[in-house]
Design a protein around this motif. Sequence first.
Motif, PDB file in Angstrom:
ATOM      1  N   ARG A  97      53.890 -19.536 -23.953  1.00 59.16           N
ATOM      2  CA  ARG A  97      53.442 -21.061 -23.862  1.00 59.16           C
ATOM      3  C   ARG A  97      51.909 -21.236 -24.013  1.00 59.16           C
ATOM      4  O   ARG A  97      51.599 -22.109 -24.262  1.00 59.16           O
ATOM      5  CB  ARG A  97      54.052 -21.788 -22.917  1.00 59.16           C
ATOM      6  N   GLY A  98      51.284 -20.241 -23.361  1.00 56.10           N
ATOM      7  CA  GLY A  98      49.783 -20.345 -23.159  1.00 56.10           C
ATOM      8  C   GLY A  98      49.168 -20.030 -21.773  1.00 56.10           C
ATOM      9  O   GLY A  98      49.675 -19.369 -21.257  1.00 56.10           O
ATOM     10  N   ALA A  99      48.399 -21.064 -21.321  1.00 56.41           N
ATOM     11  CA  ALA A  99      47.964 -20.953 -20.114  1.00 56.41           C
ATOM     12  C   ALA A  99      47.721 -22.475 -19.434  1.00 56.41           C
ATOM     13  O   ALA A  99      47.466 -23.399 -20.186  1.00 56.41           O
ATOM     14  CB  ALA A  99      46.544 -20.060 -20.047  1.00 56.41           C
ATOM     15  N   THR A 100      47.446 -22.300 -18.077  1.00 55.29           N
ATOM     16  CA  THR A 100      47.022 -23.732 -17.316  1.00 55.29           C
ATOM     17  C   THR A 100      45.811 -23.312 -16.597  1.00 55.29           C
ATOM     18  O   THR A 100      45.727 -22.340 -15.786  1.00 55.29           O
ATOM     19  CB  THR A 100      48.359 -23.928 -16.325  1.00 55.29           C
ATOM     20  N   VAL A 101      44.979 -24.313 -16.679  1.00 50.44           N
ATOM     21  CA  VAL A 101      43.650 -23.846 -16.021  1.00 50.44           C
ATOM     22  C   VAL A 101      43.851 -24.150 -14.427  1.00 50.44           C
ATOM     23  O   VAL A 101      44.389 -25.074 -14.094  1.00 50.44           O
ATOM     24  CB  VAL A 101      42.545 -25.100 -16.551  1.00 50.44           C
ATOM     25  N   THR A 102      43.299 -23.110 -13.887  1.00 42.45           N
ATOM     26  CA  THR A 102      43.288 -23.187 -12.632  1.00 42.45           C
ATOM     27  C   THR A 102      41.895 -23.626 -11.784  1.00 42.45           C
ATOM     28  O   THR A 102      41.750 -24.385 -10.805  1.00 42.45           O
ATOM     29  CB  THR A 102      43.688 -21.952 -11.637  1.00 42.45           C
ATOM     30  N   GLY A 103      40.971 -23.240 -12.824  1.00 39.71           N
ATOM     31  CA  GLY A 103      39.667 -23.673 -12.535  1.00 39.71           C
ATOM     32  C   GLY A 103      39.067 -23.697 -11.159  1.00 39.71           C
ATOM     33  O   GLY A 103      39.272 -22.602 -10.571  1.00 39.71           O
ATOM     34  N   MET A 104      37.676 -24.540 -11.204  1.00 37.01           N
ATOM     35  CA  MET A 104      37.052 -24.190  -9.735  1.00 37.01           C
ATOM     36  C   MET A 104      36.510 -25.341  -9.268  1.00 37.01           C
ATOM     37  O   MET A 104      36.374 -26.444 -10.131  1.00 37.01           O
ATOM     38  CB  MET A 104      35.618 -23.514 -10.256  1.00 37.01           C
TER      39      MET A 104
END
Length: 221
Positions: free
Chosen positions: A69-76
């Motif tokens: 499906r892709g990716a999900t941002v976990t970010g900062m």
Amino acid sequence: MPERNAFAATLRDRIAQQLRDQILSGVLPNNSKIGIDELATQFGSSRTPVREALIELSHQGLVEIVPRRGATVTGMSVDTVRDNFNVFGGLSGLAAEWTTMRANTEVTARLRAIIDEAGPDMTAEQLIENNWRLHREINRNCGSDRLIAMIGQLSSTMPASYFNLIPEQVQISLREHADLVNAIARGDAAGARFLAEHHLRQAGEQMVQRIENTARDTAAS
């Protein structure tokens, strides 16, 4: 400003760099979805370099891969962004101090030549490249391969397109670069360290402010 070569050599690198900048600057906030097909279309590429870029970002803790499906941002968080700039500034300050202690007329001449090229008539991309060249020249003359390696590792936490994101920082950065080179040229090691650290801390606070403003505007819309 942070040291990063803004001109990545491969398509995978360019995709990873653009996504990294968007995540680090808050353009892609936490929990944002990143689709492989959408990115492949945007870059006119196959899915392979997009997948490779997302894998690289997952290793840096910026995204979580979602199979097929892709990716999900976990970010900062803003605290992490601030910490990144402060730690990077501490190492850059140490490099500036050690370079000052070792600098000869050839080193200072190269540094002056770089800052003399910079000016408000430059494009953002040219300013980014000039910024990278200046910090690279300072860092590589510090005399410590270990310190250079640590700075290189941390550079991936810095947004490469900083001046595109915060254009009002350009004039401040140009003045601070000139002050830093002047300190190195006159042999003021402690002053050079202070200026380099302050340069990165101040840049970090500007980035944090931008992220907070973006989040506030998004919540209000």
